[in-house]
Scaffold this active site. Sequence first.
Site, short mmCIF file in Angstrom:
data_model
loop_
_atom_site.label_atom_id
_atom_site.label_comp_id
_atom_site.label_asym_id
_atom_site.label_seq_id
_atom_site.Cartn_x
_atom_site.Cartn_y
_atom_site.Cartn_z
N ASN A 7 0.88 -1.16 0.00
CA ASN A 7 0.00 0.00 0.00
C ASN A 7 0.93 1.22 0.00
O ASN A 7 1.44 1.61 1.05
CB ASN A 7 -0.88 -0.04 1.25
CG ASN A 7 -1.80 1.15 1.33
OD1 ASN A 7 -1.76 2.04 0.47
ND2 ASN A 7 -2.62 1.19 2.37
N ARG A 85 -2.30 -2.13 -3.74
CA ARG A 85 -3.50 -1.31 -3.60
C ARG A 85 -3.38 -0.14 -4.58
O ARG A 85 -2.42 0.63 -4.52
CB ARG A 85 -3.58 -0.77 -2.17
CG ARG A 85 -4.75 0.14 -2.00
CD ARG A 85 -4.77 0.74 -0.63
NE ARG A 85 -5.95 1.57 -0.47
CZ ARG A 85 -6.14 2.39 0.54
NH1 ARG A 85 -5.23 2.48 1.48
NH2 ARG A 85 -7.23 3.11 0.60
N HIS A 173 -12.20 3.39 -0.58
CA HIS A 173 -12.18 2.45 0.56
C HIS A 173 -12.92 1.15 0.21
O HIS A 173 -13.39 0.45 1.11
CB HIS A 173 -12.86 3.04 1.82
CG HIS A 173 -12.03 4.04 2.55
ND1 HIS A 173 -12.60 5.11 3.19
CD2 HIS A 173 -10.70 4.14 2.75
CE1 HIS A 173 -11.64 5.83 3.75
NE2 HIS A 173 -10.48 5.25 3.50
N ARG A 234 -9.21 16.37 5.75
CA ARG A 234 -10.09 16.69 4.62
C ARG A 234 -11.46 17.14 5.12
O ARG A 234 -11.96 16.62 6.11
CB ARG A 234 -10.26 15.46 3.72
CG ARG A 234 -9.07 15.20 2.85
CD ARG A 234 -9.22 13.90 2.10
NE ARG A 234 -8.33 12.89 2.64
CZ ARG A 234 -8.42 11.59 2.37
NH1 ARG A 234 -9.39 11.14 1.62
NH2 ARG A 234 -7.56 10.75 2.89
N GLU A 380 -7.46 -4.29 5.00
CA GLU A 380 -7.35 -4.06 3.55
C GLU A 380 -6.26 -4.91 2.94
O GLU A 380 -6.43 -5.49 1.87
CB GLU A 380 -7.07 -2.58 3.29
CG GLU A 380 -8.32 -1.73 3.47
CD GLU A 380 -8.01 -0.27 3.64
OE1 GLU A 380 -7.23 0.06 4.56
OE2 GLU A 380 -8.54 0.54 2.87
#
Length: 589
Positions: A7, A85, A173, A234, A380
């Site tokens: 990742n 990823r 996601h 964010r 993940e």
Amino acid sequence: MQILVFNAGSSSLKFGVFSVATETHEVFRGSYERFRDGKCEYRFRHRETDERGTASFDNPGEALKGVPDALKRFGVNAIDAIGHRIVHGGAKFSSPTLVNDETVEAIEALTPLAPLHIPANLKAVELCRSLWPDIPQVAVFDTAFHLSNPAFVTTYAVPARWREAGLRRYGFHGTSHKYVAERAADEIGRPLSDLQLVSIHLGNGASVCAVNRGHSMDSSMGMTPLEGLVMGTRSGDVDPGAFGFLSRELGLSVQEIEDALYDQSGLKGLAGSSDMRDIEDRAAEGDPQAQLAIEIYAYRAKKYVGAYAAAMGGLDAIVFTGGIGENSPSMRRRICDGLAVMGLQLDHDRNIAVSLTGQAAPQIQAYGSRVRVLVTETAEQRMIARETATALAGGRSDGGLRLPIAVSARHVHLSRDAVDALFGKGYVLNQAVALRQPGHWAANERVTLVGPKGRLERVAILGPLRQRTQIEVSRTDSFALGIEVPVRDSGKLEATPQVTIEGPSGSFTTDGLIIAARHIHTNPVDAKRLGIEDGEYVDVRVGDPDRGLTFGRTLVRVGDNAFTEVHIDTDEANAAGIDVAATGELVQI
Ligand code: ADP
């Protein structure tokens, strides 16, 4: 099979090694973060060892070159495949995809959609291809799970020219939401296809996803990972009018505003820190800014839970994950408070006692709560390892893929005339479930088919409406109706038999009754990789060793945004002894 998963972000490199068999086990976990002045911090975990230190790498790309040595040092050698990823797969990549020159080129073309992330992701891919040239690599996309979102979810109400340029919602996601939904279904003990779930991923980035009977129906992130919830730095949802206001009042450029929405907003903008632990500590000491930040954060998440229950028309469970979702009982409580109106009540003791060791997914709803509440660690990387193995398991050495199989039960596609006759003039069908083919859906309403010999009740209606009504049944259904029905490709309706359709407001008698010829939907990228062309007939092998069989004469239909899957009917599925979640394999001739 041992799979190395990467990742690679713009400011960190996380990686792991997983042994994938019936179960997936983590063998090694590593990270390089906080790159500063030519140095970075690393952490390696292997069995009982948890080693931290500083290394002389000044960016994640350089750090990747240290991975082979690190693995060697811990005796983790035999790597069979690498999974990456990839943050954005656009509308093209609907499933994990074997990496080759063409895939890299197609991902590169998506850079405008994620200008920070894609170059970092691709740098890792290229480095891995030079470090491990003989090991197959698979790209797993954050957006792929959401490609099942219906058009009314993905379309922004903006001018056609903007939409044609590519402005639409994607959602991110996806790997996390998919994993979490599967883990929750496992824990609840019901098939995912039966459940309406809301997955709430609260990490540095945060998003909510409506997982409707196994498919993502909507998610709070949009064209970019900026829309939706309040995040670490964010903003989440902001009135787009802010751009004009800030430009006029503060003289800010588009770039300045965008940078601030990504890096200086969210928790950091509200309370000066992007770390929820700091903010919770300060709120507990009475800091009003920190308290307000927490209230805004929870309120925004709660709104999405309510919205998605309404969007799906039901809710069986919500699942918390991500650093905050997993570790903050007080945030979980704030989000759940007040949702008793929807049949959701938290048990406060269970909420506080959550322990997630050993991939636990505890249920923390109160006794009698109709909606379940679960917490589980997102995984993940584990999911990427699994998806990499699955993509390779059925893949041929030339880059083939296993093909998902969709079993079509009897259904109708209605014309405007038919809907008018069956439901009343101008009636608009309710789109209950998005199908995997983009833009296609199943309606809430059902109809009855009537033949000389019998009736078939509660037959599904699939949208959108068509010019001509088409009724698709199986051979077994044709006996029940007492009508001889031909096998036809969809849309080829000349000289097909008549049947009567009954709805609540009347009946409609029409031709167009067929047994649909089996076919493969696919898109140009997958078709090329599979080596198949539009209009071609191929063989597909499906099913278990006992009843498995090879279907000959399966028509290939290539559409720009099609989701790759084989469509067969219930008779064919029963003959091959498969259920809904099966995959098939293209037979090389
Ligand atoms: P990423 O999205 O980068 O993977 P994580 O999922 O690790 O991020 O989530 C990071 C967030 O989780 C941070 O805001 C951190 O403060 C928060 N977090 C971690 N542990 C706790 C805790 N015990 N209580 C509250 N927040 C926590």
